[in-house]
Design an enzyme around this catalytic site. Structure first.
Site, PDB file in Angstrom:
ATOM      1  N   HIS A  63       1.108  -9.440   5.058  1.00 23.69           N
ATOM      2  CA  HIS A  63       2.379  -8.707   4.970  1.00 23.69           C
ATOM      3  C   HIS A  63       3.097  -9.222   3.720  1.00 23.69           C
ATOM      4  O   HIS A  63       3.175 -10.427   3.494  1.00 23.69           O
ATOM      5  CB  HIS A  63       3.258  -8.957   6.183  1.00 23.69           C
ATOM      6  CG  HIS A  63       4.669  -8.483   5.996  1.00 23.69           C
ATOM      7  ND1 HIS A  63       4.963  -7.207   5.554  1.00 23.69           N
ATOM      8  CD2 HIS A  63       5.863  -9.106   6.166  1.00 23.69           C
ATOM      9  CE1 HIS A  63       6.272  -7.065   5.480  1.00 23.69           C
ATOM     10  NE2 HIS A  63       6.844  -8.203   5.823  1.00 23.69           N
ATOM     11  N   HIS A  72       6.225  -7.923   0.434  1.00 22.94           N
ATOM     12  CA  HIS A  72       7.256  -6.970   0.002  1.00 22.94           C
ATOM     13  C   HIS A  72       6.927  -6.572  -1.429  1.00 22.94           C
ATOM     14  O   HIS A  72       7.803  -6.501  -2.283  1.00 22.94           O
ATOM     15  CB  HIS A  72       8.636  -7.616   0.116  1.00 22.94           C
ATOM     16  CG  HIS A  72       8.979  -7.956   1.524  1.00 22.94           C
ATOM     17  ND1 HIS A  72       9.776  -7.181   2.310  1.00 22.94           N
ATOM     18  CD2 HIS A  72       8.579  -8.980   2.312  1.00 22.94           C
ATOM     19  CE1 HIS A  72       9.886  -7.726   3.512  1.00 22.94           C
ATOM     20  NE2 HIS A  72       9.151  -8.809   3.536  1.00 22.94           N
ATOM     21  N   ASP A 110     -10.744   6.117  -3.368  1.00 22.92           N
ATOM     22  CA  ASP A 110     -11.772   5.087  -3.120  1.00 22.92           C
ATOM     23  C   ASP A 110     -11.358   4.142  -2.003  1.00 22.92           C
ATOM     24  O   ASP A 110     -12.207   3.521  -1.358  1.00 22.92           O
ATOM     25  CB  ASP A 110     -12.002   4.255  -4.398  1.00 22.92           C
ATOM     26  CG  ASP A 110     -12.848   4.989  -5.430  1.00 22.92           C
ATOM     27  OD1 ASP A 110     -12.791   4.599  -6.608  1.00 22.92           O
ATOM     28  OD2 ASP A 110     -13.530   5.968  -5.048  1.00 22.92           O
ATOM     29  N   HIS A 112      10.902  -1.342   5.388  1.00 21.03           N
ATOM     30  CA  HIS A 112      10.493  -2.756   5.404  1.00 21.03           C
ATOM     31  C   HIS A 112       9.498  -3.049   4.294  1.00 21.03           C
ATOM     32  O   HIS A 112       9.879  -3.536   3.232  1.00 21.03           O
ATOM     33  CB  HIS A 112       9.923  -3.066   6.790  1.00 21.03           C
ATOM     34  CG  HIS A 112       9.659  -4.508   7.040  1.00 21.03           C
ATOM     35  ND1 HIS A 112       9.433  -5.028   8.289  1.00 21.03           N
ATOM     36  CD2 HIS A 112       9.560  -5.550   6.186  1.00 21.03           C
ATOM     37  CE1 HIS A 112       9.224  -6.335   8.179  1.00 21.03           C
ATOM     38  NE2 HIS A 112       9.304  -6.676   6.918  1.00 21.03           N
ATOM     39  N   TYR A 120     -15.665   8.237   8.658  1.00 21.34           N
ATOM     40  CA  TYR A 120     -15.524   9.582   8.079  1.00 21.34           C
ATOM     41  C   TYR A 120     -16.884  10.121   7.662  1.00 21.34           C
ATOM     42  O   TYR A 120     -17.139  11.305   7.725  1.00 21.34           O
ATOM     43  CB  TYR A 120     -14.528   9.569   6.920  1.00 21.34           C
ATOM     44  CG  TYR A 120     -13.122   9.596   7.450  1.00 21.34           C
ATOM     45  CD1 TYR A 120     -12.433   8.419   7.685  1.00 21.34           C
ATOM     46  CD2 TYR A 120     -12.546  10.798   7.831  1.00 21.34           C
ATOM     47  CE1 TYR A 120     -11.163   8.452   8.233  1.00 21.34           C
ATOM     48  CE2 TYR A 120     -11.278  10.841   8.389  1.00 21.34           C
ATOM     49  CZ  TYR A 120     -10.597   9.667   8.595  1.00 21.34           C
ATOM     50  OH  TYR A 120      -9.346   9.703   9.154  1.00 21.34           O
TER      51      TYR A 120
HETATM   52  O1  LIG Z   1       9.449  -9.410   6.474  1.00 22.18           O
HETATM   53  C1  LIG Z   1      10.036 -10.450   6.236  1.00 22.18           C
HETATM   54  C2  LIG Z   1      11.504 -10.431   5.967  1.00 22.18           C
HETATM   55  O2  LIG Z   1      11.927  -9.072   5.875  1.00 22.18           O
HETATM   56  C3  LIG Z   1       9.247 -11.716   6.184  1.00 22.18           C
HETATM   57  O3  LIG Z   1       7.998 -11.426   5.540  1.00 22.18           O
HETATM   58  C4  LIG Z   1       9.895 -12.823   5.372  1.00 22.18           C
HETATM   59  O4  LIG Z   1      10.106 -12.372   4.075  1.00 22.18           O
HETATM   60  C5  LIG Z   1       8.966 -14.044   5.394  1.00 22.18           C
HETATM   61  O5  LIG Z   1       9.127 -14.634   6.617  1.00 22.18           O
HETATM   62  P1  LIG Z   1       8.316 -15.957   6.992  1.00 22.18           P
HETATM   63  O6  LIG Z   1       6.849 -15.642   7.007  1.00 22.18           O
HETATM   64  O7  LIG Z   1       8.612 -17.017   5.935  1.00 22.18           O
HETATM   65  O8  LIG Z   1       8.837 -16.324   8.356  1.00 22.18           O
END
Ligand SMILES: O=C(CO)[C@@H](O)[C@H](O)COP(=O)(O)O
Length: 235
Positions: free
Chosen positions: A94, A96, A119, A168, A226
């Site tokens: 995950h 940003h 791809d 998010h 697919y």
């Molecule tokens: O999604 C989020 C915040 O929006 C998290 O990804 C934080 O940015 C990081 O959190 P930790 O992994 O340090 O608890």
């Protein structure tokens, strides 16, 4: 315990920085030992340049810390829900990352405009709905995982190795922690190219299906979900 997995998860988290997919302590990568049903994840709020492999936190599938001095990532429940739902994945990222997060905040799926996209993703990169107030207030991180699962219902995990959570950012997955980071890197580049393409021509058409199919099948082959569906004459 799980020293090798801790090292893999640690190395994968450092790749987030190396690939410029995050700043500060944003983002997190985890891995799972499917035999022991234990998840290893980055500690919460720790600077990447201070982090060590020994800092990685081991949790069970209920999120209980099994080993580790530090608090596990705040997104741990999201990772756990995805591991429960998709037995074929062993690593989750995950972040940003900028352009993927721009699409997530603009509430736009990333349309399939080109072959590099085709791809890697079969069609648009999907977007979840917003969580409801009740979902946020009751169990935010777990429900973030559940809205991802809801959005992917009926899709094959290999067809969309990543998703955008509305408002998010991206979650990506793979057969290993390292692969899940690579998927985020690919997703981020796809998002950047799509953003700039749409900036030049907001009315650009999506890649024709016959090109999408050619590229996706060439990359994933007839044995992919697919590939089998195409052979059975279905989309
Ligand atoms: O999604 C989020 C915040 O929006 C998290 O990804 C934080 O940015 C990081 O959190 P930790 O992994 O340090 O608890």
């Amino acid at each position: 315990m799980l020293e090798n997995l801790k090292r893999d998860v640690f190395d994968a988290n450092l790749r987030l920085v190396e690939y410029n997919l995050i700043i500060s302590t944003w983002g997190n990568v985890s891995g799972i030992d499917r035999d022991k049903n234990l998840v290893v994840i980055k500690p919460s709020g720790v600077d990447y340049d201070e982090m060590t492999a020994d800092d990685m936190v081991v949790v069970d599938m209920n999120g209980n810390v099994v080993e580790g001095e530090l608090k596990p990532s705040s997104d741990t429940p999201t990772h756990i829900e995805l591991y429960k739902a998709f037995p074929g994945i062993n690593g989750i990222t995950h972040s940003h990352s900028t352009y993927a997060t721009v699409f997530a905040q603009a509430l736009m799926e990333i349309p399939c405009l080109g072959t590099t996209h085709a791809d890697n993703f079969y069609g648009s990169v999907p977007l979840t709905r917003f969580l409801t107030e009740e979902e946020v207030m009751s169990d935010y991180e777990k429900n973030t995982g559940l809205v991802i699962i809801e959005r992917l219902a009926g899709m094959q995990i290999e067809s969309a190795p990543g998703i955008l959570v509305a408002g998010h950012g991206p979650f990506c997955w793979g057969k290993s922690p390292a692969e899940s980071v690579e998927k985020n890197l690919i997703l981020e580049k796809i998002a950047e190219i799509a953003f700039k393409t749409l900036s030049l021509n907001k009315d650009v058409q999506n890649l024709p299906d016959y090109i999408l199919n050619k590229h996706f099948m060439r990359k994933h082959g007839p044995n992919s979900y697919y590939g089998q569906m195409k052979q059975q004459g279905e989309k």
